[in-house]
Design a protein around this motif. Structure first.
Motif, short mmCIF file in Angstrom:
data_model
loop_
_atom_site.label_atom_id
_atom_site.label_comp_id
_atom_site.label_asym_id
_atom_site.label_seq_id
_atom_site.Cartn_x
_atom_site.Cartn_y
_atom_site.Cartn_z
N ALA A 115 0.90 -1.13 -0.08
CA ALA A 115 0.12 -0.12 -0.03
C ALA A 115 0.83 1.48 -0.05
O ALA A 115 1.83 1.45 0.73
N ILE A 116 0.60 2.28 -0.89
CA ILE A 116 1.51 3.32 -1.00
C ILE A 116 0.36 4.49 -0.57
O ILE A 116 -0.66 4.58 -1.26
N ALA A 117 0.84 5.38 0.27
CA ALA A 117 -0.07 6.58 0.65
C ALA A 117 0.56 7.75 0.52
O ALA A 117 1.60 7.91 0.63
N TRP A 118 -0.39 9.05 0.09
CA TRP A 118 0.10 10.09 0.13
C TRP A 118 -0.59 10.87 1.38
O TRP A 118 -1.88 10.68 1.48
N PHE A 119 0.30 11.50 1.98
CA PHE A 119 0.03 12.51 3.08
C PHE A 119 0.55 13.97 2.81
O PHE A 119 1.30 14.35 1.64
N ARG A 120 0.06 15.04 3.44
CA ARG A 120 0.64 16.16 3.55
C ARG A 120 0.47 16.77 4.77
O ARG A 120 -0.18 16.51 5.83
N GLN A 121 1.41 17.89 4.81
CA GLN A 121 1.56 18.79 5.88
C GLN A 121 1.46 20.18 5.47
O GLN A 121 2.40 20.57 5.02
N PRO A 122 0.13 20.80 5.80
CA PRO A 122 0.05 22.09 5.78
C PRO A 122 0.65 23.06 6.62
O PRO A 122 1.08 22.55 7.59
N PRO A 123 1.21 24.46 6.32
CA PRO A 123 1.97 25.22 7.18
C PRO A 123 1.19 25.12 8.49
O PRO A 123 0.10 25.57 8.91
N GLY A 124 1.98 25.03 9.79
CA GLY A 124 1.50 25.20 10.91
C GLY A 124 0.86 23.89 11.51
O GLY A 124 0.18 24.11 12.54
N LEU A 125 0.51 22.97 10.72
CA LEU A 125 -0.45 22.04 10.84
C LEU A 125 0.13 20.60 11.05
O LEU A 125 1.37 20.40 10.41
N GLU A 126 -0.66 19.50 11.52
CA GLU A 126 0.00 18.33 11.73
C GLU A 126 -0.32 17.49 10.35
O GLU A 126 -1.09 18.10 9.36
N ALA B 146 4.61 7.54 1.49
CA ALA B 146 4.93 6.39 2.34
C ALA B 146 4.34 5.04 2.22
O ALA B 146 3.30 4.93 1.41
N THR B 147 4.75 4.16 2.68
CA THR B 147 4.44 2.64 2.49
C THR B 147 3.81 1.91 3.52
O THR B 147 4.56 2.03 4.82
N SER B 148 2.99 1.01 3.57
CA SER B 148 2.73 0.20 4.72
C SER B 148 1.97 -1.18 3.88
O SER B 148 1.89 -1.16 2.77
N SER B 149 1.44 -2.09 4.87
CA SER B 149 0.90 -3.25 4.24
C SER B 149 -0.50 -3.12 3.82
O SER B 149 -0.86 -3.51 2.73
N SER B 150 -1.07 -2.10 4.42
CA SER B 150 -2.53 -1.97 3.92
C SER B 150 -2.83 -0.31 4.23
O SER B 150 -2.70 0.22 5.05
N CYS B 151 -4.05 -0.05 3.22
CA CYS B 151 -4.45 1.35 3.33
C CYS B 151 -5.26 1.55 4.83
O CYS B 151 -5.44 2.77 5.11
N GLN B 152 -5.66 0.52 5.35
CA GLN B 152 -6.29 0.62 6.70
C GLN B 152 -5.17 0.77 7.82
O GLN B 152 -5.76 1.25 8.99
N ASP B 153 -3.99 0.89 7.56
CA ASP B 153 -3.08 1.04 8.58
C ASP B 153 -2.99 2.43 9.19
O ASP B 153 -3.27 3.26 8.34
N ALA B 154 -2.67 2.47 10.45
CA ALA B 154 -2.72 3.73 11.02
C ALA B 154 -1.40 4.61 10.38
O ALA B 154 -0.47 4.10 9.92
N GLN B 155 -1.40 5.82 10.28
CA GLN B 155 -0.28 6.40 9.69
C GLN B 155 1.08 6.48 10.42
O GLN B 155 1.80 6.43 9.63
N ASP B 156 1.04 5.91 11.63
CA ASP B 156 2.37 5.80 12.56
C ASP B 156 2.84 4.36 11.90
O ASP B 156 3.90 4.03 12.10
N ASP B 157 2.21 3.67 11.24
CA ASP B 157 2.49 2.27 10.69
C ASP B 157 3.20 2.54 9.27
O ASP B 157 4.19 1.48 8.81
N PHE B 158 2.80 3.76 8.58
CA PHE B 158 3.79 3.62 7.36
C PHE B 158 5.08 4.33 7.68
O PHE B 158 5.33 4.70 8.73
N HIS B 159 6.00 4.04 6.71
CA HIS B 159 7.38 4.03 6.73
C HIS B 159 7.96 4.66 5.49
O HIS B 159 7.34 4.62 4.50
#
Length: 121
Positions: free
Chosen positions: A33-44, A96-109
């Motif tokens: 599983a490959i996911a896109w994340f984003r971090q806006p300015p000043g936000l998580e 980032a990648t993980s085993s499944s899109c259902q995984d928590a963000q902390d599981d992505f690496h």
């Protein structure tokens, strides 16, 4: 060391489009599983879109009608096509990648350095 390299960011006007690319260094992404994340300015950092190894996809609400995630295993690349961009989409985008899109963000690496997207008139 496994890591992604993101590219395709830039500055666009509201209503514009960008296509981001995500290429892994050190492994083939076929079954992950490959996911896109984003971090806006000043936000998580927040999730955007994800694609499983079987091609099924998930999007958060703000991305559902505007963003498309796809993968080209032959090119070992995952894309994020972003349309109808608005200033709220301004952020650093990461993959980032993980085993499944259902995984928590902390599981992505294997986070890459990210690519900056700026939406402004």
């Amino acid at each position: 060391q496994v890591q992604f390299v993101e590219s395709g960011g830039g500055s666009v006007q509201p209503g514009g489009s960008l296509r981001l690319s995500c290429v892994p260094s050190g492994f083939t992404l076929d079954y992950y599983a490959i996911a896109w994340f984003r971090q806006p300015p000043g936000l998580e950092r927040e999730g955007v879109s994800c694609i499983n190894g079987d091609g099924t996809t998930e999007h958060v609400n703000f991305a559902k009608d505007r963003f498309t995630i796809s993968r080209d295993n032959a090119k070992n690349t995952v894309y994020l096509q972003m349309n109808h961009l608005n200033p709220a989409d301004t952020a650093v985008y990461y993959c980032a990648t993980s085993s499944s899109c259902q995984d928590a963000q902390d599981d992505f690496h294997s986070w890459g350095p990210g690519t900056q997207v700026i939406v402004s008139s």
